[in-house]
Design a protein around this motif. Structure first.
Motif, PDB file in Angstrom:
ATOM      1  N   THR A 259      -5.792   7.817   9.608  1.00  0.00           N
ATOM      2  CA  THR A 259      -6.653   6.737   9.114  1.00  0.00           C
ATOM      3  C   THR A 259      -6.887   5.705  10.205  1.00  0.00           C
ATOM      4  OG1 THR A 259      -5.768   7.057   6.886  1.00  0.00           O
ATOM      5  CG2 THR A 259      -6.928   4.994   7.311  1.00  0.00           C
TER       6      THR A 259
ATOM      7  N   LEU B 135     -12.712  10.641   7.892  1.00  0.00           N
ATOM      8  CA  LEU B 135     -11.644  10.514   6.901  1.00  0.00           C
ATOM      9  C   LEU B 135     -11.066  11.888   6.557  1.00  0.00           C
ATOM     10  CD1 LEU B 135     -13.040   7.843   4.403  1.00  0.00           C
ATOM     11  CD2 LEU B 135     -11.251   7.544   6.136  1.00  0.00           C
TER      12      LEU B 135
ATOM     13  N   ASP C 294     -10.101   7.875   1.289  1.00  0.00           N
ATOM     14  CA  ASP C 294      -9.532   6.843   2.145  1.00  0.00           C
ATOM     15  C   ASP C 294      -8.106   6.597   1.650  1.00  0.00           C
ATOM     16  OD1 ASP C 294      -8.726   4.562   3.471  1.00  0.00           O
ATOM     17  OD2 ASP C 294     -10.640   3.517   3.230  1.00  0.00           O
TER      18      ASP C 294
ATOM     19  N   ARG D  32      -6.085   4.373   1.951  1.00  0.00           N
ATOM     20  CA  ARG D  32      -5.761   2.994   1.557  1.00  0.00           C
ATOM     21  C   ARG D  32      -6.131   2.694   0.110  1.00  0.00           C
ATOM     22  NH1 ARG D  32      -9.338  -0.260   5.309  1.00  0.00           N
ATOM     23  NH2 ARG D  32     -10.763   1.284   4.459  1.00  0.00           N
TER      24      ARG D  32
ATOM     25  N   SER E 176      -2.700   2.749  -3.046  1.00  0.00           N
ATOM     26  CA  SER E 176      -2.773   3.505  -1.795  1.00  0.00           C
ATOM     27  C   SER E 176      -1.970   4.784  -1.936  1.00  0.00           C
ATOM     28  CB  SER E 176      -2.229   2.669  -0.638  1.00  0.00           C
ATOM     29  OG  SER E 176      -0.821   2.523  -0.774  1.00  0.00           O
TER      30      SER E 176
ATOM     31  N   HIS F 251      -5.170  -3.490   1.325  1.00  0.00           N
ATOM     32  CA  HIS F 251      -5.794  -2.241   0.883  1.00  0.00           C
ATOM     33  C   HIS F 251      -6.786  -2.511  -0.242  1.00  0.00           C
ATOM     34  CE1 HIS F 251      -2.074   0.175   2.430  1.00  0.00           C
ATOM     35  NE2 HIS F 251      -2.878  -0.204   3.400  1.00  0.00           N
TER      36      HIS F 251
ATOM     37  N   SER G 179     -14.186  -1.977   5.403  1.00  0.00           N
ATOM     38  CA  SER G 179     -14.224  -0.895   6.384  1.00  0.00           C
ATOM     39  C   SER G 179     -15.325  -1.190   7.388  1.00  0.00           C
ATOM     40  CB  SER G 179     -14.501   0.447   5.694  1.00  0.00           C
ATOM     41  OG  SER G 179     -15.864   0.541   5.328  1.00  0.00           O
TER      42      SER G 179
END
Length: 644
Positions: A298, A470, A517, A519, A548, A603, A608
């Motif tokens: 990540t 990802l 993702d 997170r 997460s 998170h 992003s």
């Protein structure tokens, strides 16, 4: 095959766009509903274009341009997820890319050059032109995947005796201080073949052998020893072949030498990690990623996305008034041998964008000198901040880092962005003799000594770029949806794929591609192979909170420790709630708990590089008692997420 898509998706679809926005004179780009031909590039932000429908000139903002619609010209594979591409198709695309790679950076390669390259790789001139145009129009290797299987390129052959003659002439005539021309070599090969009764090779065949001679040997043998030594001998501060912006970027991680405090109690939360990328040619920072999470795939994905994407919104997010005109796809990424850089997702994503991935030789840290020196210089600046841990215990001496810690992660990140854009980029670089920003501008726009490469192309879609880096995996779709690590996901977009059969084997269920993702695993990205679009697939149980992947695994460990060999979403929810309550109760007592709470908070912000400014960005207070020339206290520090 899936059933017909006759339903109305319950959430907005994302069509992957991988074309690059190349703002060069003569290119066609779209602004709104109109297509413009670029006639002049004014600066980093604007260009002049002629509306192809009306013929009128307009000044256009580069950030608002997107690829012109070339429907029908590109391969359908361009809109597929990387994991959907068959290995055989991908291998063929890589082979074709290798064939055109020497011509990709040529603005307009002449027919003679293309013909020579076509001869080398054993394909027709028209075929090579078609591959080259297809790649340049899309900017991704998947554009080269064949529409029909079964193509095989033939190769011409020269007898071993003739090859020996060519090599003799190269050694005796070409590689000498007299520096004869290629034509002289061609004639000498023909003469010697005639003497020995051999069929002479074509001039193109001889020139192709000359082109394969390593440049270092060519220069040294032809009397350019000093020039060869200067160009090819690695020296501190110089990296071979980093001759233009984004030719090489280096990426590395390190733990930052500072203790930060949490947002709520302003008590020590721990040291963050930073993943940093530098353009070797200009020494400009191309991107970074700041997080309490240790380095992972990540970290690499977020740093790569931040490097490639424009950063105007990122500067706005952190309230920093500065220029950071660095974006674009690099030619080569130079990294160490860590597992996070060797993941299959990272390797394949780099290949998709035509990025050459190079690894440092094992136990040879000098090959990463530029990024390591930059990280070292940044740490020296960090050592001037309250809460620094310095770089060693003896250096820290009696300084109490936790006692003096005052900066939150948001405050430190604003300081970092300011340091990069307003100080480092504009300060004279000892290795260059000029500031990095000036070197970058020379590389882009050129000067009286150096031609510029022009403004780098931008990715056509930010989210597509991020998704490509990802983690990806495959799952079958059941009547209840999809299960990942025991958590169920469902959306109407999955309905046509419930119990779908594998098109190659009707006895097996079809494995479909998902990405996420780590997170925030409250939703997945599902790629529909028929519609060639991505859909967000949320938790089937909408009462579950965002979490997460690390929280989920902690919850599983807790249930296992309690002797529960099986679990369901209800038990996971209870475990996560209990863990969060424990963290909240312990925040006053332990630094580890505060760091974990801060990680969760970051998170949940869901920031992003593809979407740096959410619709309602949370705010964090500024510590007005801390003062530094690199932090403008009059500017508001806005919320941010787990990537920068």
């Amino acid at each position: 095959m899936s059933e017909e898509h006759n339903y109305e998706p319950s959430n907005e679809a994302l069509e992957p766009i991988r074309q690059r926005i190349s703002v060069n004179v003569g290119n066609y780009l779209q602004h709104g509903d109109d297509v413009y031909k670029i006639t002049q590039v004014l600066d980093y932000d604007s260009a002049i274009g002629i509306n192809v429908a009306t013929g009128r000139s307009s000044q256009l903002r580069i950030k608002e341009l997107r690829p012109a619609n070339n429907a029908g010209e590109e391969s359908d594979h361009t809109y597929q997820d990387l994991e959907e591409i068959a290995d055989s198709d991908w291998a063929e695309a890589e082979k074709r890319y290798s064939a055109i790679k020497p011509l990709v950076n040529e603005l307009s390669p002449g027919r003679a050059v293309v013909a020579e390259r076509a001869k080398e790789v054993g394909v027709g001139i028209a075929t090579l032109y078609r591959w080259l145009n297809r790649f340049k129009s899309m900017g991704v290797v998947s554009a080269l995947i064949p529409q029909q299987r079964g193509w095989k390129a033939g190769k011409g052959r020269i007898s071993g005796l003739t090859e020996r003659v060519i090599q003799e002439v190269i050694d005796d005539v070409y590689l000498t201080p007299q520096r004869p021309t290629d034509q002289t070599v061609v004639l000498e090969v023909k003469r010697r073949c005639h003497e020995r009764g051999l069929k002479a090779p074509s001039a193109t065949a001889v020139r192709s052998r000359l082109a394969k001679i390593p440049e270092r040997i060519r220069m040294r043998k032809r009397g350019y020893r000093e020039k060869a030594r200067n160009q090819f001998q690695a020296t501190p501060g110089r990296f071979p072949n980093a001759d233009y912006p984004l030719a090489y970027i280096q990426i590395d991680h390190t733990q930052v030498d500072i203790i930060l405090v949490d947002d709520d109690l302003r008590l020590p939360a721990g040291r963050p990690w930073i993943t940093l990328a530098i353009d070797v040619f200009s020494r400009m920072v191309t991107g970074y990623y700041l997080s309490y999470d240790p380095p992972s795939t990540t970290s690499v994905a977020m740093c790569m996305a931040h490097s490639i994407l424009p950063k105007d919104d990122w500067l706005t997010l952190h309230g920093v008034e500065a220029d950071w005109p660095v974006y674009g796809v690099p030619s080569t990424v130079h990294v160490d041998n860590g597992a996070d850089f060797r993941s299959e997702t990272f390797r394949k994503s780099c290949q998709m964008y035509g990025i050459n991935l190079e690894y440092r030789p094992v136990r040879a840290p000098r090959y990463g000198g530029h990024i390591e020196r930059l990280l070292g210089n940044f740490m020296k600046k960090v050592h001037e901040l309250p809460g620094t841990t310095f770089s060693s215990v003896p250096e820290r001496d009696e300084y109490d880092s936790e006692k003096h810690a005052t900066m939150t992660r948001s405050e430190f990140e604003k300081w970092l962005v300011t340091l990069i854009t307003r100080y480092y980029h504009n300060d004279r670089h000892s290795g260059l003799g000029i500031p990095p920003i000036k070197q970058w501008e020379i590389g882009i726009f050129g000067d009286k000594f150096t031609p510029g490469i022009g403004i780098p192309p931008q990715p056509g879609d930010k989210t597509t770029l991020l998704l490509n880096f990802l983690p990806a995996f495959r799952r079958t779709v059941q009547s209840f949806g999809v299960t990942v690590e025991g958590m169920h996901y469902y959306d109407e977009a999955l309905r046509p794929w419930i119990n779908a059969k594998d098109p190659d084997n009707s006895k097996r269920k079809r494995q479909l591609v998902f990405r996420r993702d780590p997170r925030d695993i409250s939703y997945l990205w599902f790629f529909d192979p028929d519609l060639k679009q991505y859909f967000k697939i949320p938790f089937a149980n909408l009462s579950l909170p965002p979490m997460s992947v690390w929280e989920l695994r902690q919850a599983k460990e807790k249930l296992k420790a309690e002797g529960k060999t099986s679990y369901n979403e209800h038990l996971v929810l209870e475990a996560i709630t209990d863990l969060r309550n424990q963290v909240d109760d312990a925040k006053h007592r332990t630094k580890k708990a505060r760091r974990q709470a801060q990680r969760r908070k970051e998170h949940e912000r869901k920031i992003s590089p593809a979407e740096p400014i959410p619709s309602e960005a949370p705010k964090s207070a500024v510590n007005e008692s801390w003062d530094d020339d690199l932090l403008d206290d009059s500017a508001e520090i806005r919320g941010f997420g787990d990537i920068s």
